[in-house]
Design an enzyme around this catalytic site. Structure first.
Site, PDB file in Angstrom:
ATOM      1  N   HIS A   1     -15.066 -19.606 -18.553  1.00 26.01           N
ATOM      2  CA  HIS A   1     -14.183 -18.485 -18.202  1.00 26.01           C
ATOM      3  C   HIS A   1     -14.949 -17.173 -18.339  1.00 26.01           C
ATOM      4  CE1 HIS A   1      -9.792 -16.850 -18.657  1.00 26.01           C
ATOM      5  NE2 HIS A   1     -10.570 -15.966 -18.081  1.00 26.01           N
TER       6      HIS A   1
ATOM      7  N   HIS B   1     -15.714 -13.446 -15.973  1.00 24.42           N
ATOM      8  CA  HIS B   1     -15.414 -12.656 -14.770  1.00 24.42           C
ATOM      9  C   HIS B   1     -16.585 -11.804 -14.291  1.00 24.42           C
ATOM     10  CE1 HIS B   1     -11.084 -13.562 -14.900  1.00 24.42           C
ATOM     11  NE2 HIS B   1     -11.186 -13.441 -16.212  1.00 24.42           N
TER      12      HIS B   1
ATOM     13  N   ALA C   1      -4.232  -8.018 -18.175  1.00 24.16           N
ATOM     14  CA  ALA C   1      -5.019  -7.098 -17.353  1.00 24.16           C
ATOM     15  C   ALA C   1      -4.925  -7.401 -15.866  1.00 24.16           C
ATOM     16  CB  ALA C   1      -6.480  -7.143 -17.801  1.00 24.16           C
TER      17      ALA C   1
ATOM     18  N   HIS D   1      -7.412 -19.185 -22.877  1.00 31.27           N
ATOM     19  CA  HIS D   1      -7.501 -18.306 -24.058  1.00 31.27           C
ATOM     20  C   HIS D   1      -6.237 -18.408 -24.926  1.00 31.27           C
ATOM     21  CE1 HIS D   1      -5.477 -15.510 -21.330  1.00 31.27           C
ATOM     22  NE2 HIS D   1      -6.602 -15.171 -20.718  1.00 31.27           N
TER      23      HIS D   1
ATOM     24  N   HIS E   1      -9.898 -10.470 -30.006  1.00 25.99           N
ATOM     25  CA  HIS E   1      -8.810 -11.250 -29.432  1.00 25.99           C
ATOM     26  C   HIS E   1      -8.093 -12.139 -30.451  1.00 25.99           C
ATOM     27  CE1 HIS E   1     -10.524 -10.076 -25.555  1.00 25.99           C
ATOM     28  NE2 HIS E   1      -9.410 -10.506 -24.999  1.00 25.99           N
TER      29      HIS E   1
ATOM     30  N   ASP F   1     -14.486 -14.832 -21.454  1.00 24.80           N
ATOM     31  CA  ASP F   1     -13.531 -14.043 -20.669  1.00 24.80           C
ATOM     32  C   ASP F   1     -14.138 -12.674 -20.376  1.00 24.80           C
ATOM     33  OD1 ASP F   1     -11.225 -13.427 -19.266  1.00 24.80           O
ATOM     34  OD2 ASP F   1     -10.041 -12.929 -21.044  1.00 24.80           O
TER      35      ASP F   1
ATOM     36  N   ALA G   1      -8.507  -6.005 -21.642  1.00 28.37           N
ATOM     37  CA  ALA G   1      -8.899  -6.469 -20.305  1.00 28.37           C
ATOM     38  C   ALA G   1     -10.127  -7.360 -20.424  1.00 28.37           C
ATOM     39  CB  ALA G   1      -9.180  -5.273 -19.395  1.00 28.37           C
TER      40      ALA G   1
END
Length: 394
Positions: free
Chosen positions: A67, A69, A144, A220, A255, A278, A316
């Protein structure tokens, strides 16, 4: 002539445990020896093109990120090969030798275009597949993601994205309580795509239905879902208790409270936990403003938050890299090196169905490895037999 590299003197983490004064030999792109240096079979009398003695170092498998981005100021959602390769190279410098490219909620046609670009990188061996995160998620737990672009998981829309990926879709995150949710989970499972429960307002009972329908991943865990309550255990309890579910955790110190990470490991164990980043485009970069899909993110003190709009202030993604997740797991969270290796490499590789090639240091597998020092700081990275970060320079 096949390139041969011999690494000796380090503590090598193998599937059966840690070998002190171990040896790893690489020929071409494959591991040909992984074991004790004293093993007569480990040397085989070969002359190495490169021989490195690494006392005081650890050698662990290359990391596998389910995961991510973006990174290095670039995002997979930009839909260009150049930005995608920048993100890939950034995370490789931090030990991630295998990764899925995660998208962000957007217009379906735009996501399909992104998938077409990313699928080519999968076919070229740069990525292990595509992970669609959104748009089929709950407006109550969107985090986000742009609320105006969210939609229920109509199976026809789900199929459109899977088809656009041309066989490279490996995972999709959705909220199973939404209309079409369970049907879409079944469609994904039948298509060989991992159905992940995340950004969800689901109940305990509805989540159990999703798992029975074929969902096998918790996106997550703890983040973007109802909290664990004594009379309303919600999705967290349902996902933790089922042995079929792999649990994603973002171990960046932001997190998750360490107690929640300990709870997940106690209930699920390292064989069901996969550490993820993430990460968005700011990973590997300084504080500042960065795009995340159609939204803008401000990073301050390494924490990324949506800068404006209806979700302003929401966390985010992260700026995490997996080498930092490894170091934190061992030095702060108190996990063993073996547990951490499973969560960063073996477990996600097995989930993706590629454990025959990556995820552990074994003869015949891809020569993907990470060299760490005594403080678990990254000192070297090898991918498919080639140094990304040379340990003498790392």
């Amino acid at each position: 002539m096949v390139q041969r590299t011999v690494l000796t003197g380090a503590r090598v983490v193998l599937p059966g445990g840690v070998v002190d004064n171990g040896r790893v030999t690489v020929e071409g792109t494959r591991i040909t020896v992984a074991g004790p240096s004293a093993d007569p079979a480990s040397g085989r009398g070969e002359e190495a093109v490169e021989a490195l003695d690494l006392p005081g170092r650890w050698i662990v498998p290359g990391f596998v990120d389910l995961h991510v981005h973006g990174g290095g100021g670039a995002s997979f959602s930009a839909g260009t090969p150049e930005e995608s390769l920048t993100a890939i190279r950034t995370h490789r410098l931090h030990g991630t030798t295998t990764m899925l490219a995660s998208t962000v909620t957007g217009d379906l046609d735009d996501l399909a275009r992104q998938a077409a670009v990313l699928s080519e990188l999968v076919e070229q061996g740069e990525l292990a597949g595509i992970h669609f995160e959104g748009p089929f998620i709950s407006p109550h737990r969107c985090g986000a993601h742009q609320p105006s672009l969210l939609r229920a998981p109509d199976p026809a829309d789900v199929r459109k994205l899977v088809d656009a990926a041309r066989g490279t879709a490996r995972m999709m995150t959705l909220a199973p309580e939404l209309p079409g949710g369970l049907e879409s989970v079944r469609l994904l499972a039948d298509s060989g795509v991992l159905a992940a429960v995340g950004h969800t307002d689901s109940t305990y009972e509805a989540t159990r239905e999703a798992v029975e329908a074929g969902a096998t991943v918790a996106t997550h865990l703890f983040n973007a879902m109802p909290s664990l309550l004594h009379r309303a255990p919600g999705p967290i309890a349902a996902l933790l208790e089922d042995e079929r579910v792999t649990i994603e955790l973002i171990n960046d110190g932001t997190h998750l409270h360490p107690a929640m990470l300990e709870l997940a490991f106690h209930r699920a164990g390292a064989d069901r936990v996969a550490f993820i980043t993430d990460a968005m485009g700011a990973a590997g970069m300084n504080d500042g403003r960065y795009p995340l899909g159609p939204m803008e993110v401000e990073v301050k003190d390494g924490v990324a938050r949506i800068s404006d709009g209806p979700t302003a202030g929401s966390i985010a993604g992260s700026t995490l890299t997996l080498d930092r997740a490894f170091q934190r797991a061992v030095t702060i969270d108190g996990l063993s090196v073996e547990q951490t290796v499973r969560a960063l490499s073996a477990t996600p590789a097995r989930l993706l169905g590629i454990a025959d090639r990556v995820g552990s240091l074994e003869v015949g597998k891809d020569a993907d490895l990470v060299v760490l020092d005594d403080d678990f700081r990254l000192r070297g990275v090898m991918r498919r037999g080639g140094w990304v970060v040379h340990p003498e320079l790392g």
